[in-house]
Design a protein around this motif. Structure first.
Motif, PDB file in Angstrom:
ATOM      1  N   HIS A  83       2.636   7.668  27.672  1.00  0.00           N
ATOM      2  CA  HIS A  83       1.460   8.365  27.158  1.00  0.00           C
ATOM      3  C   HIS A  83       1.722   9.240  25.928  1.00  0.00           C
ATOM      4  CE1 HIS A  83      -0.578   7.166  30.843  1.00  0.00           C
ATOM      5  NE2 HIS A  83       0.422   7.678  31.539  1.00  0.00           N
ATOM      6  N   LEU A  84       2.984   9.569  25.661  1.00  0.00           N
ATOM      7  CA  LEU A  84       3.276  10.600  24.662  1.00  0.00           C
ATOM      8  C   LEU A  84       2.790  10.235  23.269  1.00  0.00           C
ATOM      9  CD1 LEU A  84       4.504  13.301  23.947  1.00  0.00           C
ATOM     10  CD2 LEU A  84       6.745  12.171  23.735  1.00  0.00           C
ATOM     11  N   ARG A  85       3.025   9.003  22.861  1.00  0.00           N
ATOM     12  CA  ARG A  85       2.645   8.617  21.502  1.00  0.00           C
ATOM     13  C   ARG A  85       1.129   8.770  21.290  1.00  0.00           C
ATOM     14  NH1 ARG A  85       5.779   5.984  18.011  1.00  0.00           N
ATOM     15  NH2 ARG A  85       7.150   5.301  19.704  1.00  0.00           N
ATOM     16  N   ASP A  86       0.353   8.308  22.252  1.00  0.00           N
ATOM     17  CA  ASP A  86      -1.109   8.419  22.129  1.00  0.00           C
ATOM     18  C   ASP A  86      -1.560   9.873  22.177  1.00  0.00           C
ATOM     19  OD1 ASP A  86      -1.380   5.689  21.920  1.00  0.00           O
ATOM     20  OD2 ASP A  86      -1.835   5.391  24.046  1.00  0.00           O
ATOM     21  N   ALA A  87      -0.937  10.674  23.042  1.00  0.00           N
ATOM     22  CA  ALA A  87      -1.325  12.081  23.162  1.00  0.00           C
ATOM     23  C   ALA A  87      -1.074  12.830  21.853  1.00  0.00           C
ATOM     24  CB  ALA A  87      -0.556  12.740  24.302  1.00  0.00           C
ATOM     25  N   VAL A  88       0.076  12.598  21.237  1.00  0.00           N
ATOM     26  CA  VAL A  88       0.385  13.260  19.969  1.00  0.00           C
ATOM     27  C   VAL A  88      -0.535  12.745  18.857  1.00  0.00           C
ATOM     28  CG1 VAL A  88       2.155  13.566  18.186  1.00  0.00           C
ATOM     29  CG2 VAL A  88       2.758  13.797  20.604  1.00  0.00           C
ATOM     30  N   ALA A  89      -0.825  11.459  18.866  1.00  0.00           N
ATOM     31  CA  ALA A  89      -1.722  10.905  17.849  1.00  0.00           C
ATOM     32  C   ALA A  89      -3.095  11.562  17.912  1.00  0.00           C
ATOM     33  CB  ALA A  89      -1.846   9.391  18.029  1.00  0.00           C
ATOM     34  N   MET A  90      -3.592  11.820  19.117  1.00  0.00           N
ATOM     35  CA  MET A  90      -4.889  12.492  19.253  1.00  0.00           C
ATOM     36  C   MET A  90      -4.850  13.905  18.676  1.00  0.00           C
ATOM     37  SD  MET A  90      -6.148  11.351  23.058  1.00  0.00           S
ATOM     38  CE  MET A  90      -6.268   9.610  23.509  1.00  0.00           C
ATOM     39  N   ILE A  91      -3.727  14.575  18.808  1.00  0.00           N
ATOM     40  CA  ILE A  91      -3.597  15.924  18.260  1.00  0.00           C
ATOM     41  C   ILE A  91      -3.553  15.878  16.741  1.00  0.00           C
ATOM     42  CG2 ILE A  91      -2.107  17.949  18.128  1.00  0.00           C
ATOM     43  CD1 ILE A  91      -1.168  17.159  21.008  1.00  0.00           C
ATOM     44  N   LEU A  92      -2.750  14.998  16.203  1.00  0.00           N
ATOM     45  CA  LEU A  92      -2.607  14.917  14.742  1.00  0.00           C
ATOM     46  C   LEU A  92      -3.888  14.430  14.070  1.00  0.00           C
ATOM     47  CD1 LEU A  92       1.009  13.446  14.474  1.00  0.00           C
ATOM     48  CD2 LEU A  92       0.290  15.836  14.286  1.00  0.00           C
ATOM     49  N   ALA A  93      -4.767  13.780  14.846  1.00  0.00           N
ATOM     50  CA  ALA A  93      -6.038  13.284  14.294  1.00  0.00           C
ATOM     51  C   ALA A  93      -7.167  14.301  14.419  1.00  0.00           C
ATOM     52  CB  ALA A  93      -6.425  11.983  14.988  1.00  0.00           C
ATOM     53  N   GLN A  94      -6.878  15.517  14.868  1.00  0.00           N
ATOM     54  CA  GLN A  94      -7.904  16.537  15.013  1.00  0.00           C
ATOM     55  C   GLN A  94      -8.591  16.826  13.677  1.00  0.00           C
ATOM     56  OE1 GLN A  94      -8.757  18.642  18.069  1.00  0.00           O
ATOM     57  NE2 GLN A  94      -8.092  16.612  18.707  1.00  0.00           N
ATOM     58  N   ASP A  95      -9.872  17.208  13.742  1.00  0.00           N
ATOM     59  CA  ASP A  95     -10.612  17.508  12.517  1.00  0.00           C
ATOM     60  C   ASP A  95     -10.415  18.947  12.055  1.00  0.00           C
ATOM     61  OD1 ASP A  95     -12.107  19.077  14.256  1.00  0.00           O
ATOM     62  OD2 ASP A  95     -13.956  17.908  14.060  1.00  0.00           O
ATOM     63  N   TYR A  96      -9.472  19.656  12.652  1.00  0.00           N
ATOM     64  CA  TYR A  96      -9.233  21.058  12.313  1.00  0.00           C
ATOM     65  C   TYR A  96      -8.735  21.183  10.872  1.00  0.00           C
ATOM     66  CZ  TYR A  96      -7.584  25.861  12.670  1.00  0.00           C
ATOM     67  OH  TYR A  96      -7.389  27.216  12.472  1.00  0.00           O
ATOM     68  N   ALA A  97      -9.294  22.122  10.119  1.00  0.00           N
ATOM     69  CA  ALA A  97      -8.995  22.232   8.693  1.00  0.00           C
ATOM     70  C   ALA A  97      -7.771  23.085   8.384  1.00  0.00           C
ATOM     71  CB  ALA A  97     -10.212  22.827   7.967  1.00  0.00           C
ATOM     72  N   GLY A  98      -7.325  23.892   9.347  1.00  0.00           N
ATOM     73  CA  GLY A  98      -6.193  24.781   9.102  1.00  0.00           C
ATOM     74  C   GLY A  98      -4.857  24.106   9.358  1.00  0.00           C
ATOM     75  N   PRO A  99      -3.759  24.856   9.118  1.00  0.00           N
ATOM     76  CA  PRO A  99      -2.411  24.323   9.367  1.00  0.00           C
ATOM     77  C   PRO A  99      -2.223  23.994  10.852  1.00  0.00           C
ATOM     78  CG  PRO A  99      -2.322  26.339   8.045  1.00  0.00           C
ATOM     79  CD  PRO A  99      -3.718  26.225   8.550  1.00  0.00           C
ATOM     80  N   LEU A 100      -1.503  22.905  11.116  1.00  0.00           N
ATOM     81  CA  LEU A 100      -1.342  22.419  12.483  1.00  0.00           C
ATOM     82  C   LEU A 100       0.082  21.927  12.691  1.00  0.00           C
ATOM     83  CD1 LEU A 100      -2.768  21.548  15.211  1.00  0.00           C
ATOM     84  CD2 LEU A 100      -3.097  19.313  14.127  1.00  0.00           C
ATOM     85  N   GLU A 101       0.686  22.320  13.821  1.00  0.00           N
ATOM     86  CA  GLU A 101       1.989  21.795  14.197  1.00  0.00           C
ATOM     87  C   GLU A 101       1.983  21.450  15.680  1.00  0.00           C
ATOM     88  OE1 GLU A 101       5.126  24.676  13.774  1.00  0.00           O
ATOM     89  OE2 GLU A 101       4.237  26.075  15.220  1.00  0.00           O
TER      90      GLU A 101
END
Length: 333
Positions: free
Chosen positions: A23-41
């Protein structure tokens, strides 16, 4: 940190990871695809997995500079969460599990809600969704007060202050104020830390606008083990924080004691068997009511799921050993 301005604060998503190769790859992909405009890690705290989780995590970190990994040698959830928090840099900390599925606007909605209500922690609905008949029965039970009580993060409801929420989106300052997760609590660490946030004047806020897909356990054995440990550790929290037990938490252990006693008494006084018979009838009727719209197989197993959750939680609570209580807590008793 001023969340009341138009400033988009830096966000760190922390993930305690153990045996999450699938599940990890899909879970991280969903996070990196967030529409949030600020810095994200994203900070992955890697426990000692028995599958290829570490290889997947290393590939994710190599492929995107926003993803970092930190070790969690014990593999325990609170240790992993604290390690990830310690390695993170964001003003807002978002907890996500390795198999969670979050919508594209999850972070942006949560950050706006933190600012709107001035909360220290915001969370939403643990949206249980199964694929097999058994998993769908568990999901139905987890969305119903008959299975899990009245917690809004399970059953939904209006936005407002809450004792605890699912996962959580935190102000870093709040986590620093309470010292992060208490590493003693192998389970129930979310409830325990949210209690400390509230005790120190902070607000924990539920909103139905946040929804995280949760995948239920796939067998009776796995479900029973999960709820046994839930009950066991909820009693540890009660010993540590006096006055935090309410009738909802006492219902399963009370049912176990009364039903067991009545069953034994029935060998000497037959009418006592009406108590276990009544519980069984209630579970069957309740299972039928909460599983409307499901397949015949899922509906047939829902009463078994309800009984497993009730009995495992109750037995776990009743048999919670004193050794799980920290020495300082035991000395205070």
């Amino acid at each position: 940190m001023d969340l009341t301005s138009d400033h988009q604060p830096a966000v760190s998503v922390i993930m305690p990871i153990l045996n999450e190769e699938r599940h990890l790859r899909d879970a991280v992909a969903m996070i990196l695809a967030q529409d949030y405009a600020g810095p994200l890690e994203v900070v992955l705290a890697l426990g000692p997995s028995r599958d290829r989780t570490d290889e997947v995590a290393a590939a994710l970190a190599a492929g995107d500079p926003r993803v970092r990994v930190v070790p969690n040698p014990t593999g325990r959830t609170p240790d992993g969460l604290n390690a990830a928090i310690g390695a993170s840099t964001g003003e807002v900390i978002v907890r996500v599990d390795g198999h969670a599925e979050i919508p594209d606007d999850y972070i942006s909605v949560a950050v706006r809600e933190l600012a709107r209500v001035g909360a220290d922690n915001v969370g939403g609905i643990m949206d249980a969704q199964g694929t097999t008949a058994f998993e769908r029965a568990v999901a139905a039970a987890m969305r119903s007060p008959l299975g899990v009580g009245s917690s809004r993060f399970h059953t939904g409801g209006e936005a407002g202050e809450a004792d605890t929420v699912y996962l959580g989106v935190f102000r870093r300052a709040a986590l620093e104020r309470v010292g992060g997760y208490d590493a003693h609590f192998a389970r129930a660490q979310d409830w325990e830390m949210n209690h400390r946030i509230r005790e120190t004047g902070g607000t924990v806020w539920f909103t139905p606008d946040l929804k995280v897909t949760y995948r239920p356990r796939a067998s009776v054995t796995a479900l029973a083990k999960q709820y046994f440990h839930y009950g066991r550790w909820r009693r540890v929290v009660a010993r540590h924080h006096e006055g935090t037990i309410n009738p909802r938490y006492l219902a399963p252990p009370t049912m176990v004691v009364v039903t067991t006693a009545a069953t034994v008494a029935g060998f000497f006084w037959a009418p006592a068997w009406l108590v276990p018979a009544g519980y069984a009838a209630g579970v069957v009727a309740g299972g039928a009511a909460i599983s409307r719209g499901e397949s015949a197989r899922a509906r047939a197993v829902t009463p078994v799921v309800l009984a497993t959750m009730h009995w495992a939680w109750g037995v776990g609570f009743l048999t919670s050993p004193r050794r799980l209580t920290r020495p300082t807590d035991a000395a205070a008793d």
